[in-house]
Motif scaffolding. Sequence first.
Motif, PDB file in Angstrom:
ATOM      1  N   SER A   1      59.731  32.458  20.672  1.00  0.00           N
ATOM      2  CA  SER A   1      58.756  31.414  19.497  1.00  0.00           C
ATOM      3  C   SER A   1      59.727  29.904  20.289  1.00  0.00           C
ATOM      4  O   SER A   1      58.830  29.296  19.813  1.00  0.00           O
TER       5      SER A   1
ATOM      6  N   THR B   1      57.966  27.244  21.183  1.00  0.00           N
ATOM      7  CA  THR B   1      57.755  25.703  20.731  1.00  0.00           C
ATOM      8  C   THR B   1      58.616  24.654  21.628  1.00  0.00           C
ATOM      9  O   THR B   1      58.803  23.637  21.576  1.00  0.00           O
TER      10      THR B   1
ATOM     11  N   GLY C   1      53.876  31.968  15.336  1.00  0.00           N
ATOM     12  CA  GLY C   1      55.117  31.894  15.768  1.00  0.00           C
ATOM     13  C   GLY C   1      55.148  33.287  14.411  1.00  0.00           C
ATOM     14  O   GLY C   1      55.663  33.133  13.187  1.00  0.00           O
TER      15      GLY C   1
ATOM     16  N   MET D   1      60.082  33.549  13.123  1.00  0.00           N
ATOM     17  CA  MET D   1      60.476  32.442  13.573  1.00  0.00           C
ATOM     18  C   MET D   1      61.986  31.315  13.712  1.00  0.00           C
ATOM     19  O   MET D   1      62.466  31.741  12.341  1.00  0.00           O
TER      20      MET D   1
ATOM     21  N   ASN E   1      64.255  27.189  15.807  1.00  0.00           N
ATOM     22  CA  ASN E   1      62.705  26.167  15.893  1.00  0.00           C
ATOM     23  C   ASN E   1      62.645  24.548  15.446  1.00  0.00           C
ATOM     24  O   ASN E   1      61.840  23.799  15.418  1.00  0.00           O
TER      25      ASN E   1
ATOM     26  N   LEU F   1      59.930  22.049  16.327  1.00  0.00           N
ATOM     27  CA  LEU F   1      58.308  22.055  14.882  1.00  0.00           C
ATOM     28  C   LEU F   1      58.739  20.600  14.926  1.00  0.00           C
ATOM     29  O   LEU F   1      56.836  20.311  14.197  1.00  0.00           O
TER      30      LEU F   1
ATOM     31  N   VAL G   1      49.831  25.184  13.285  1.00  0.00           N
ATOM     32  CA  VAL G   1      50.679  26.113  14.112  1.00  0.00           C
ATOM     33  C   VAL G   1      51.257  27.111  12.479  1.00  0.00           C
ATOM     34  O   VAL G   1      50.997  27.178  11.537  1.00  0.00           O
TER      35      VAL G   1
ATOM     36  N   ASP H   1      53.712  30.085  11.099  1.00  0.00           N
ATOM     37  CA  ASP H   1      54.536  30.470  10.589  1.00  0.00           C
ATOM     38  C   ASP H   1      54.136  32.037   9.479  1.00  0.00           C
ATOM     39  O   ASP H   1      54.990  31.702   8.757  1.00  0.00           O
TER      40      ASP H   1
ATOM     41  N   TYR I   1      56.430  35.422   8.913  1.00  0.00           N
ATOM     42  CA  TYR I   1      57.370  36.334   9.038  1.00  0.00           C
ATOM     43  C   TYR I   1      57.376  37.102   7.708  1.00  0.00           C
ATOM     44  O   TYR I   1      56.600  37.502   6.867  1.00  0.00           O
TER      45      TYR I   1
ATOM     46  N   ARG J   1      62.340  25.101   7.957  1.00  0.00           N
ATOM     47  CA  ARG J   1      61.549  25.379   9.004  1.00  0.00           C
ATOM     48  C   ARG J   1      60.311  24.061   8.617  1.00  0.00           C
ATOM     49  O   ARG J   1      59.346  23.248   9.146  1.00  0.00           O
TER      50      ARG J   1
ATOM     51  N   TYR K   1      50.331  23.117   9.411  1.00  0.00           N
ATOM     52  CA  TYR K   1      51.910  24.222   9.671  1.00  0.00           C
ATOM     53  C   TYR K   1      51.566  24.851   8.448  1.00  0.00           C
ATOM     54  O   TYR K   1      51.123  24.160   7.053  1.00  0.00           O
TER      55      TYR K   1
ATOM     56  N   GLN L   1      52.997  28.274   6.901  1.00  0.00           N
ATOM     57  CA  GLN L   1      54.118  29.080   6.471  1.00  0.00           C
ATOM     58  C   GLN L   1      53.371  30.410   5.712  1.00  0.00           C
ATOM     59  O   GLN L   1      52.693  30.032   4.112  1.00  0.00           O
TER      60      GLN L   1
END
Length: 241
Positions: free
Chosen positions: A148, A152, A167, A170, A174, A178, A185, A187, A189, A204, A214, A216
């Motif tokens: 990732s 990026t 990603g 990440m 990053n 970013l 995007v 993100d 996790y 991030r 974006y 997350q």
Amino acid sequence: MKLLVSLLLMSGLVNAQTTPDYAKETRWAEQVEDGLMDGDVVWLKANNHEFMSIYTPSETDTQKTAIIVHGLGVHPDWQQVIQPLRVALTTQGFNTLSIQMPVLDNEAHSGAYRSVFDQADQRIQAAVDYLQKNDLVADVLVAHSLGSVMSTHYLANYPHPFKRFVGVGMPSDNVDYLPKLSIPVLDLYGDQDIESVLTSVKSRAQAAKGNNDYTQIMVGADHFFNDKDDVLIDSVGAWLK
């Protein structure tokens, strides 16, 4: 004169350190070709070096393709994260092209890989060029862990055709790239992810604050989504829809 010689020697040392472990890549390629169940091996070229990729066509007729980038020191059919995604996305309206990224020796830490980011950029670009020559569209870039960061870095520094970026896991590096991303995007996790991922969640998000697209998302998984392939596939697939 002594200073010049010293600089030349140092330059030679740097160059030696930035050469990927091509022998290791060859061993990975042999293992992958022997055991490949889905898709076909396609050889691409960047920096005067051929590298392996795996192209897997969609179950539906489409030009949209996901380029998939693996993490530290592994290969494009890695059983954790990479192989599940490269196969599953073909059932969700995408062709996939999973590419071999530069690898270093087994003792190399993630920071050492910054020395091969330029070569990683060229491999992603070679994959994009391959798709364009075959009337396919590089729609989404999907990457895991160190991959990732490589991705990026590429997206932040080169003109590209990608419309979206995913990603997975990440890490903190990053944050450097970013802020330059304007495409949507994801993100993604895990709540049991590695330290570099978990401690950089806020940074991030802060780095991407200028990107209204974006997203997350934290799910119940570790860094490699062990025993959680369904969570990985469903999360990525839902966002791509």
